[in-house]
Design a protein around this motif. Structure first.
Motif, PDB file in Angstrom:
ATOM      1  N   GLU A  76      -6.920 -53.032   4.989  1.00  0.00           N
ATOM      2  CA  GLU A  76      -7.295 -51.934   3.901  1.00  0.00           C
ATOM      3  C   GLU A  76      -6.128 -52.103   2.698  1.00  0.00           C
ATOM      4  OE1 GLU A  76      -8.942 -49.015   4.544  1.00  0.00           O
ATOM      5  OE2 GLU A  76      -9.213 -49.644   6.087  1.00  0.00           O
ATOM      6  N   ASP A  77      -6.830 -51.738   1.893  1.00  0.00           N
ATOM      7  CA  ASP A  77      -6.046 -51.873   0.264  1.00  0.00           C
ATOM      8  C   ASP A  77      -4.988 -51.101   0.292  1.00  0.00           C
ATOM      9  OD1 ASP A  77      -4.885 -52.632  -2.158  1.00  0.00           O
ATOM     10  OD2 ASP A  77      -7.365 -52.271  -3.030  1.00  0.00           O
ATOM     11  N   LEU A  78      -3.725 -51.865   0.220  1.00  0.00           N
ATOM     12  CA  LEU A  78      -2.918 -50.446   0.377  1.00  0.00           C
ATOM     13  C   LEU A  78      -1.750 -50.191  -1.198  1.00  0.00           C
ATOM     14  CD1 LEU A  78      -0.572 -49.920   2.680  1.00  0.00           C
ATOM     15  CD2 LEU A  78       0.792 -51.462   2.115  1.00  0.00           C
ATOM     16  N   LEU A  79      -3.108 -51.351  -1.672  1.00  0.00           N
ATOM     17  CA  LEU A  79      -2.384 -50.945  -3.382  1.00  0.00           C
ATOM     18  C   LEU A  79      -2.671 -49.192  -4.048  1.00  0.00           C
ATOM     19  CD1 LEU A  79      -1.704 -53.940  -4.910  1.00  0.00           C
ATOM     20  CD2 LEU A  79       0.367 -52.467  -3.958  1.00  0.00           C
ATOM     21  N   GLU A  80      -4.379 -49.021  -4.008  1.00  0.00           N
ATOM     22  CA  GLU A  80      -5.523 -48.125  -3.136  1.00  0.00           C
ATOM     23  C   GLU A  80      -4.581 -46.828  -2.885  1.00  0.00           C
ATOM     24  OE1 GLU A  80      -7.504 -47.662  -5.948  1.00  0.00           O
ATOM     25  OE2 GLU A  80      -6.708 -49.834  -6.329  1.00  0.00           O
ATOM     26  N   MET A  81      -3.607 -46.652  -2.430  1.00  0.00           N
ATOM     27  CA  MET A  81      -3.011 -45.315  -1.947  1.00  0.00           C
ATOM     28  C   MET A  81      -1.709 -45.027  -2.887  1.00  0.00           C
ATOM     29  SD  MET A  81      -3.317 -46.865   2.669  1.00  0.00           S
ATOM     30  CE  MET A  81      -4.180 -47.642   2.675  1.00  0.00           C
ATOM     31  N   GLU A  82      -1.540 -43.808  -2.393  1.00  0.00           N
ATOM     32  CA  GLU A  82      -0.500 -42.924  -2.787  1.00  0.00           C
ATOM     33  C   GLU A  82       0.612 -43.708  -1.781  1.00  0.00           C
ATOM     34  OE1 GLU A  82      -0.173 -41.914  -5.054  1.00  0.00           O
ATOM     35  OE2 GLU A  82      -1.932 -42.101  -6.035  1.00  0.00           O
ATOM     36  N   VAL A  83       1.692 -43.077  -2.434  1.00  0.00           N
ATOM     37  CA  VAL A  83       2.700 -43.298  -1.436  1.00  0.00           C
ATOM     38  C   VAL A  83       3.082 -42.521  -0.382  1.00  0.00           C
ATOM     39  CG1 VAL A  83       5.572 -42.838  -1.336  1.00  0.00           C
ATOM     40  CG2 VAL A  83       4.558 -43.672  -3.454  1.00  0.00           C
ATOM     41  N   ASP A  84       2.518 -41.005   0.124  1.00  0.00           N
ATOM     42  CA  ASP A  84       2.397 -40.076   1.364  1.00  0.00           C
ATOM     43  C   ASP A  84       1.210 -41.358   2.189  1.00  0.00           C
ATOM     44  OD1 ASP A  84       0.404 -39.537  -1.146  1.00  0.00           O
ATOM     45  OD2 ASP A  84       0.374 -38.082   0.721  1.00  0.00           O
ATOM     46  N   GLU A  85       0.009 -41.316   0.941  1.00  0.00           N
ATOM     47  CA  GLU A  85      -1.384 -42.380   1.824  1.00  0.00           C
ATOM     48  C   GLU A  85      -0.296 -43.369   2.785  1.00  0.00           C
ATOM     49  OE1 GLU A  85      -5.353 -42.180   0.666  1.00  0.00           O
ATOM     50  OE2 GLU A  85      -3.781 -42.197  -1.302  1.00  0.00           O
ATOM     51  N   ARG A  86       0.414 -44.223   2.029  1.00  0.00           N
ATOM     52  CA  ARG A  86       0.627 -45.604   2.514  1.00  0.00           C
ATOM     53  C   ARG A  86       1.650 -45.403   4.263  1.00  0.00           C
ATOM     54  NH1 ARG A  86       2.236 -49.190  -2.670  1.00  0.00           N
ATOM     55  NH2 ARG A  86       0.159 -48.558  -3.769  1.00  0.00           N
ATOM     56  N   SER A  87       2.660 -44.350   4.490  1.00  0.00           N
ATOM     57  CA  SER A  87       3.955 -43.672   4.811  1.00  0.00           C
ATOM     58  C   SER A  87       2.536 -43.945   6.536  1.00  0.00           C
ATOM     59  CB  SER A  87       4.681 -42.351   4.717  1.00  0.00           C
ATOM     60  OG  SER A  87       5.308 -42.341   5.571  1.00  0.00           O
ATOM     61  N   ARG A  88       1.541 -42.444   5.749  1.00  0.00           N
ATOM     62  CA  ARG A  88       0.852 -42.152   7.286  1.00  0.00           C
ATOM     63  C   ARG A  88       0.040 -43.194   7.619  1.00  0.00           C
ATOM     64  NH1 ARG A  88       0.253 -37.709   3.795  1.00  0.00           N
ATOM     65  NH2 ARG A  88      -1.665 -38.513   2.849  1.00  0.00           N
ATOM     66  N   GLU A  89      -0.113 -44.070   7.148  1.00  0.00           N
ATOM     67  CA  GLU A  89      -1.189 -44.963   7.362  1.00  0.00           C
ATOM     68  C   GLU A  89      -0.497 -46.041   8.041  1.00  0.00           C
ATOM     69  OE1 GLU A  89      -4.475 -45.759   7.764  1.00  0.00           O
ATOM     70  OE2 GLU A  89      -4.503 -43.808   6.743  1.00  0.00           O
ATOM     71  N   GLY A  90       0.886 -45.372   8.378  1.00  0.00           N
ATOM     72  CA  GLY A  90       1.829 -46.676   9.644  1.00  0.00           C
ATOM     73  C   GLY A  90       2.672 -47.563   8.404  1.00  0.00           C
ATOM     74  N   VAL A  91       3.171 -47.476   7.021  1.00  0.00           N
ATOM     75  CA  VAL A  91       3.908 -48.315   6.352  1.00  0.00           C
ATOM     76  C   VAL A  91       5.478 -47.439   6.585  1.00  0.00           C
ATOM     77  CG1 VAL A  91       5.403 -49.371   4.497  1.00  0.00           C
ATOM     78  CG2 VAL A  91       2.318 -49.254   4.758  1.00  0.00           C
ATOM     79  N   PHE A  92       6.355 -48.230   6.734  1.00  0.00           N
ATOM     80  CA  PHE A  92       7.756 -47.330   6.995  1.00  0.00           C
ATOM     81  C   PHE A  92       8.997 -48.335   5.908  1.00  0.00           C
ATOM     82  CE2 PHE A  92      12.640 -46.635   7.841  1.00  0.00           C
ATOM     83  CZ  PHE A  92      12.660 -45.298   8.058  1.00  0.00           C
ATOM     84  N   LEU A  93       9.812 -47.826   5.396  1.00  0.00           N
ATOM     85  CA  LEU A  93      11.026 -48.461   4.499  1.00  0.00           C
ATOM     86  C   LEU A  93      12.189 -48.062   4.917  1.00  0.00           C
ATOM     87  CD1 LEU A  93      11.850 -50.695   2.438  1.00  0.00           C
ATOM     88  CD2 LEU A  93      11.280 -48.961   0.500  1.00  0.00           C
TER      89      LEU A  93
END
Length: 251
Positions: free
Chosen positions: A66-83
């Motif tokens: 999936e293209d991460l750069l096309e996602m908003e911040v909250d979408e990236r988080s919901r898709e499984g990225v954590f910082l």
């Protein structure tokens, strides 16, 4: 399935910071990035997670296709990225328990609610791993916390959210050895074949407790050298003297 960064160029306004960075983190692996100050390590973590200060000029970041750069911040988080932040922010007026619960509910399928009993049972189990007192559930997020408490709180959030890819931006910064061991214990408890980690650090000592599969050296906005854990030991002993202009040609 992997987090793949390809020829990534990014920076702030007219100042380039990442200059053609390539990196692949397969699920099930821990990758560590080391490098001198100003090499772009923290910028990389912020670009992956969508910090709006940084602009991507070119390149791609994909997560499991999936293209991460096309996602908003909250979408990236919901898709499984954590910082896990180097300097965690305080959130006055919001308790830790409510903060984590709201984040978890945002990931629930529409119409489903978290079971309160199961939530607190899980929360307390994770807090026990991190030697966190129960009182932290009612305290405002990071407000009045010591540096070590803030970092443990970051790991607690990560353990509860169970992301696909975990990025730790100098989580060891400011920790004494006891706090470092506790944070590492929480991270190691999350290591599975279904989760990838990117650990950004200045110091080899963190990697004594979180054993990496691969160590990368970052300089001038790109990865210039990769190897096993022995590379981190080499850097600890010799520093970054090898980062000469001639050494970087063709990197």
């Amino acid at each position: 399935m992997s987090l793949i960064i390809n020829d990534l160029h990014a920076g702030i306004e007219d100042m380039p910071i990442l200059k053609g960075l390539n990196l692949e983190i397969p699920k099930g692996e821990v990758h560590a990035i080391m490098g001198p100050n100003g090499s772009g390590k923290s910028t990389l973590s912020k670009v992956i997670t969508g910090h709006d200060t940084y602009e991507v000029a070119s390149g791609s970041v994909t997560m499991d296709g999936e293209d991460l750069l096309e996602m908003e911040v909250d979408e990236r988080s919901r898709e499984g990225v954590f910082l896990a932040f180097q300097y965690p922010a305080e959130v006055p007026g919001v308790s830790n328990a409510n903060f984590i619960r709201a984040a978890m509910e945002a990931r629930q399928p529409e119409g489903e609610e978290l079971d309160a009993v199961a939530f607190y049972k899980n929360l307390y189990a994770k807090m026990d791993i991190l030697d966190m007192d129960r009182k932290f559930t009612s305290r405002a997020v990071n407000e009045g916390f010591s540096g070590g408490e803030k970092k443990r709180n970051e790991i607690l959030q990560m353990m509860m959210l169970e992301p696909k890819y975990c990025i730790l931006d100098e989580t060891d910064s400011g920790l004494d050895i006891d706090a470092l061991k506790i944070v590492a214990r929480g991270v190691n408890a999350m290591r599975t074949t279904e989760r990838g980690f990117l650990v950004i650090t200045h110091y080899q000592r963190l990697l004594d407790y979180i054993q990496p599969d691969v160590v990368h050296v970052m300089a001038d906005g790109k990865i210039v050298k990769s190897g096993g854990k022995e590379l981190a030991l080499e850097l600890e002993a010799s520093g970054y003297d090898f980062l000469k202009a001639d050494d970087l040609v063709g990197a």
